[in-house]
Design a protein around this motif. Structure first.
Motif, PDB file in Angstrom:
ATOM      1  N   ASP A 226       1.112  -9.844  -8.758  1.00 58.28           N
ATOM      2  CA  ASP A 226       2.562  -9.664  -8.647  1.00 58.28           C
ATOM      3  C   ASP A 226       2.824  -8.879  -7.353  1.00 58.28           C
ATOM      4  OD1 ASP A 226       5.223  -8.947  -8.869  1.00 58.28           O
ATOM      5  OD2 ASP A 226       5.105  -8.757 -11.051  1.00 58.28           O
ATOM      6  N   ILE A 227       3.550  -9.495  -6.417  1.00 60.43           N
ATOM      7  CA  ILE A 227       3.729  -8.930  -5.076  1.00 60.43           C
ATOM      8  C   ILE A 227       4.438  -7.577  -5.101  1.00 60.43           C
ATOM      9  CG2 ILE A 227       5.916 -10.076  -4.454  1.00 60.43           C
ATOM     10  CD1 ILE A 227       2.803 -10.012  -2.221  1.00 60.43           C
ATOM     11  N   LYS A 228       5.225  -7.296  -6.142  1.00 55.02           N
ATOM     12  CA  LYS A 228       5.935  -6.003  -6.161  1.00 55.02           C
ATOM     13  C   LYS A 228       4.984  -4.811  -6.341  1.00 55.02           C
ATOM     14  CE  LYS A 228       7.538  -5.660 -10.987  1.00 55.02           C
ATOM     15  NZ  LYS A 228       7.363  -6.965 -11.611  1.00 55.02           N
ATOM     16  N   PHE A 229       3.760  -5.091  -6.815  1.00 57.74           N
ATOM     17  CA  PHE A 229       2.779  -4.008  -6.963  1.00 57.74           C
ATOM     18  C   PHE A 229       2.141  -3.619  -5.628  1.00 57.74           C
ATOM     19  CE2 PHE A 229       2.235  -5.892 -11.374  1.00 57.74           C
ATOM     20  CZ  PHE A 229       3.116  -4.989 -11.936  1.00 57.74           C
ATOM     21  N   VAL A 230       2.254  -4.508  -4.635  1.00 59.50           N
ATOM     22  CA  VAL A 230       1.623  -4.245  -3.337  1.00 59.50           C
ATOM     23  C   VAL A 230       2.145  -2.934  -2.744  1.00 59.50           C
ATOM     24  CG1 VAL A 230       1.394  -5.095  -0.971  1.00 59.50           C
ATOM     25  CG2 VAL A 230       1.098  -6.670  -2.892  1.00 59.50           C
ATOM     26  N   GLU A 231       3.457  -2.728  -2.826  1.00 56.66           N
ATOM     27  CA  GLU A 231       4.063  -1.517  -2.256  1.00 56.66           C
ATOM     28  C   GLU A 231       3.499  -0.260  -2.911  1.00 56.66           C
ATOM     29  OE1 GLU A 231       8.171  -2.226  -2.973  1.00 56.66           O
ATOM     30  OE2 GLU A 231       8.407  -3.522  -1.229  1.00 56.66           O
ATOM     31  N   LYS A 232       3.260  -0.332  -4.211  1.00 61.86           N
ATOM     32  CA  LYS A 232       2.719   0.842  -4.930  1.00 61.86           C
ATOM     33  C   LYS A 232       1.268   1.098  -4.536  1.00 61.86           C
ATOM     34  CE  LYS A 232       5.477   0.492  -9.152  1.00 61.86           C
ATOM     35  NZ  LYS A 232       5.412   0.369 -10.606  1.00 61.86           N
ATOM     36  N   VAL A 233       0.482   0.025  -4.504  1.00 63.56           N
ATOM     37  CA  VAL A 233      -0.954   0.175  -4.224  1.00 63.56           C
ATOM     38  C   VAL A 233      -1.179   0.665  -2.794  1.00 63.56           C
ATOM     39  CG1 VAL A 233      -3.118  -1.141  -4.029  1.00 63.56           C
ATOM     40  CG2 VAL A 233      -1.664  -1.431  -6.032  1.00 63.56           C
ATOM     41  N   MET A 234      -0.227   0.346  -1.875  1.00 63.12           N
ATOM     42  CA  MET A 234      -0.352   0.790  -0.483  1.00 63.12           C
ATOM     43  C   MET A 234      -0.374   2.315  -0.363  1.00 63.12           C
ATOM     44  SD  MET A 234       1.972  -2.009   1.522  1.00 63.12           S
ATOM     45  CE  MET A 234       2.004  -1.218   3.104  1.00 63.12           C
ATOM     46  N   TRP A 235       0.092   3.039  -1.403  1.00 63.82           N
ATOM     47  CA  TRP A 235       0.091   4.502  -1.377  1.00 63.82           C
ATOM     48  C   TRP A 235      -1.314   5.079  -1.526  1.00 63.82           C
ATOM     49  CZ3 TRP A 235       3.985   7.692  -0.131  1.00 63.82           C
ATOM     50  CH2 TRP A 235       5.285   7.168  -0.129  1.00 63.82           C
ATOM     51  N   ILE A 236      -2.249   4.299  -2.045  1.00 62.80           N
ATOM     52  CA  ILE A 236      -3.589   4.846  -2.317  1.00 62.80           C
ATOM     53  C   ILE A 236      -4.409   4.892  -1.025  1.00 62.80           C
ATOM     54  CG2 ILE A 236      -5.698   4.593  -3.688  1.00 62.80           C
ATOM     55  CD1 ILE A 236      -4.095   2.919  -5.675  1.00 62.80           C
ATOM     56  N   PRO A 237      -4.883   6.076  -0.639  1.00 64.75           N
ATOM     57  CA  PRO A 237      -5.707   6.142   0.577  1.00 64.75           C
ATOM     58  C   PRO A 237      -7.075   5.505   0.346  1.00 64.75           C
ATOM     59  CG  PRO A 237      -5.513   8.321  -0.428  1.00 64.75           C
ATOM     60  CD  PRO A 237      -4.699   7.393  -1.267  1.00 64.75           C
ATOM     61  N   GLY A 238      -7.657   4.997   1.410  1.00 63.89           N
ATOM     62  CA  GLY A 238      -9.016   4.434   1.305  1.00 63.89           C
ATOM     63  C   GLY A 238      -9.044   2.956   0.998  1.00 63.89           C
ATOM     64  N   LEU A 239      -7.874   2.355   0.735  1.00 65.45           N
ATOM     65  CA  LEU A 239      -7.834   0.915   0.487  1.00 65.45           C
ATOM     66  C   LEU A 239      -7.454   0.180   1.770  1.00 65.45           C
ATOM     67  CD1 LEU A 239      -6.014   0.457  -2.955  1.00 65.45           C
ATOM     68  CD2 LEU A 239      -8.401   0.960  -2.498  1.00 65.45           C
ATOM     69  N   LYS A 240      -8.126  -0.935   2.039  1.00 66.21           N
ATOM     70  CA  LYS A 240      -7.820  -1.736   3.228  1.00 66.21           C
ATOM     71  C   LYS A 240      -7.112  -3.013   2.765  1.00 66.21           C
ATOM     72  CE  LYS A 240     -10.322  -4.136   6.817  1.00 66.21           C
ATOM     73  NZ  LYS A 240     -11.636  -4.666   7.095  1.00 66.21           N
ATOM     74  N   ARG A 241      -5.940  -3.287   3.334  1.00 66.17           N
ATOM     75  CA  ARG A 241      -5.206  -4.498   2.955  1.00 66.17           C
ATOM     76  C   ARG A 241      -5.757  -5.662   3.766  1.00 66.17           C
ATOM     77  NH1 ARG A 241       1.323  -5.117   3.428  1.00 66.17           N
ATOM     78  NH2 ARG A 241       1.548  -6.996   2.141  1.00 66.17           N
ATOM     79  N   THR A 242      -6.358  -6.640   3.115  1.00 67.50           N
ATOM     80  CA  THR A 242      -7.012  -7.743   3.826  1.00 67.50           C
ATOM     81  C   THR A 242      -6.168  -9.021   3.834  1.00 67.50           C
ATOM     82  OG1 THR A 242      -8.194  -8.330   1.809  1.00 67.50           O
ATOM     83  CG2 THR A 242      -9.362  -6.916   3.368  1.00 67.50           C
ATOM     84  N   LYS A 243      -5.245  -9.145   2.881  1.00 65.78           N
ATOM     85  CA  LYS A 243      -4.267 -10.238   2.854  1.00 65.78           C
ATOM     86  C   LYS A 243      -2.982  -9.644   2.310  1.00 65.78           C
ATOM     87  CE  LYS A 243      -7.429 -14.021   1.818  1.00 65.78           C
ATOM     88  NZ  LYS A 243      -7.962 -14.754   0.691  1.00 65.78           N
ATOM     89  N   GLU A 244      -1.924 -10.460   2.249  1.00 67.21           N
ATOM     90  CA  GLU A 244      -0.636  -9.943   1.786  1.00 67.21           C
ATOM     91  C   GLU A 244      -0.759  -9.240   0.433  1.00 67.21           C
ATOM     92  OE1 GLU A 244       2.651 -12.700   0.801  1.00 67.21           O
ATOM     93  OE2 GLU A 244       3.660 -11.738   2.498  1.00 67.21           O
ATOM     94  N   ASP A 245      -1.509  -9.833  -0.496  1.00 74.06           N
ATOM     95  CA  ASP A 245      -1.598  -9.285  -1.856  1.00 74.06           C
ATOM     96  C   ASP A 245      -3.040  -8.925  -2.248  1.00 74.06           C
ATOM     97  OD1 ASP A 245      -2.430 -11.861  -1.808  1.00 74.06           O
ATOM     98  OD2 ASP A 245      -1.248 -12.546  -3.518  1.00 74.06           O
ATOM     99  N   VAL A 246      -3.904  -8.728  -1.245  1.00 73.74           N
ATOM    100  CA  VAL A 246      -5.310  -8.421  -1.530  1.00 73.74           C
ATOM    101  C   VAL A 246      -5.736  -7.143  -0.795  1.00 73.74           C
ATOM    102  CG1 VAL A 246      -7.703  -9.249  -1.387  1.00 73.74           C
ATOM    103  CG2 VAL A 246      -5.847 -10.881  -1.832  1.00 73.74           C
ATOM    104  N   PHE A 247      -6.401  -6.248  -1.526  1.00 74.69           N
ATOM    105  CA  PHE A 247      -6.916  -5.010  -0.940  1.00 74.69           C
ATOM    106  C   PHE A 247      -8.426  -4.945  -1.144  1.00 74.69           C
ATOM    107  CE2 PHE A 247      -2.495  -4.189  -1.661  1.00 74.69           C
ATOM    108  CZ  PHE A 247      -2.103  -3.285  -0.683  1.00 74.69           C
ATOM    109  N   GLU A 248      -9.078  -4.150  -0.279  1.00 75.99           N
ATOM    110  CA  GLU A 248     -10.522  -3.973  -0.422  1.00 75.99           C
ATOM    111  C   GLU A 248     -10.839  -2.481  -0.449  1.00 75.99           C
ATOM    112  OE1 GLU A 248     -13.468  -6.461   2.026  1.00 75.99           O
ATOM    113  OE2 GLU A 248     -13.896  -4.398   2.601  1.00 75.99           O
ATOM    114  N   PHE A 249     -11.815  -2.128  -1.273  1.00 73.16           N
ATOM    115  CA  PHE A 249     -12.279  -0.743  -1.334  1.00 73.16           C
ATOM    116  C   PHE A 249     -13.799  -0.749  -1.301  1.00 73.16           C
ATOM    117  CE2 PHE A 249     -13.836   2.872  -3.885  1.00 73.16           C
ATOM    118  CZ  PHE A 249     -13.305   3.922  -3.156  1.00 73.16           C
ATOM    119  N   ILE A 250     -14.378   0.146  -0.513  1.00 74.67           N
ATOM    120  CA  ILE A 250     -15.840   0.270  -0.478  1.00 74.67           C
ATOM    121  C   ILE A 250     -16.205   1.580  -1.183  1.00 74.67           C
ATOM    122  CG2 ILE A 250     -17.904   0.391   0.999  1.00 74.67           C
ATOM    123  CD1 ILE A 250     -16.434  -2.307   1.222  1.00 74.67           C
TER     124      ILE A 250
END
Ligand SMILES: [Zn+2]
Length: 269
Positions: A226-250
């Motif tokens: 759900d694209i509306k969650f993207v804005e919320k998840v963007m607040w978390i440090p350490g996550l890399k946004r790799t596509k519009e609705d996809v994040f990566e964490f190592i």
């Protein structure tokens, strides 16, 4: 010998609808709580027969107040309630000889499975590109403590998925899903008999069950449905946004990965 049991409700005998396990007024809620408790008791009986003398039970579903404590054997410790520092692995460490996932459910988006989700039904989590369920994440986490997963119970889809990463683990099938909310159910008493027997068998063969291993750094992919969650998840440090609705964490270990997954679940629920 110490045993850890993670008890979830979706894979318990007779459960086919969220209403039965959502702490609602559903007329079957109490029946399911009794069956959930009976299944925990069956595992405990098999565990005592297999030489276990200490059991931690984690009431892992919803508000964490599903299991009827007074019906459990007196030797157990029950972890209950919600919003704990960790979810699903509270107090788990290398002192345990084995872990059991009772009443487990299939991964987010699974076909022909009862109430499939991975913490959230709105997020797909992948580790090194492979979709993961709660039993995958927790069994890997236990593996870091060298604790093997000795038994998994749930619907046929859950068992099929669990077998791919846990080939030596005992499995108990509680139902065969026809849809997300319908299944051919195994008799509750038969499930309990199987749980007791297979727990005992697993403990007798403990040395042959390898804990799953994973080599850090661990790549976690977070696919938001759900694209509306993207804005919320963007607040978390350490996550890399790799596509519009996809994040990566190592992550440096599974504990870190589990914390990120749990945090995102709370943020998007
Ligand atoms: Zn649950």
């Amino acid at each position: 010998m110490k045993l850890y049991i993670v008890g979830d409700a979706e894979g318990i005998g007779g459960v086919v609808s969220p209403n039965q396990i959502s702490n609602s007024e559903d007329w079957e809620t109490e029946t399911i709580r009794r069956q959930f408790t009976d299944e925990i008791c069956a595992v405990c009986a098999g565990a005592f027969e297999g030489g276990v003398n200490e059991i931690y039970v984690n009431d892992f579903h919803g508000n964490g107040r599903n299991i009827i404590i007074e019906r459990l054997p007196q030797q157990i410790l029950l972890i209950r309630g919600e919003f704990r520092p960790t979810s699903g692995f509270d107090l788990l460490d290398e002192s345990f000889s084995g872990i059991i996932f009772l009443g487990a459910h299939a991964r987010t988006g699974s076909w022909a499975s009862i109430i499939p989700h991975t913490y959230s039904e709105k997020v797909n989590f992948e580790i090194f590109g492979q979709p993961v369920g709660e039993f995958d994440i927790l069994s890997l986490l236990a593996g870091e403590f060298k604790v093997p997963t000795i038994l998994v119970s749930g619907d046929a889809k859950t068992i099929e998925q669990a077998k791919t990463n846990l080939p030596f683990t005992q499995m108990v099938t509680s139902k065969y899903a026809l849809s997300h909310n319908a299944a051919i159910c195994v008799h509750p008493k038969k499930i309990c008999t199987e749980l007791r027997n297979k727990t005992r068998i697993a403990l007798k063969n403990l040395s042959s069950i390898e804990p799953p291993a994973i080599v850090p750094p661990i790549q976690l992919t977070i696919n938001l449905k759900d694209i509306k969650f993207v804005e919320k998840v963007m607040w978390i440090p350490g996550l890399k946004r790799t596509k519009e609705d996809v994040f990566e964490f190592i992550g440096s270990d599974m504990r870190q990965i589990a914390h990120v997954i749990y945090g995102i679940t709370i943020l998007t629920s």
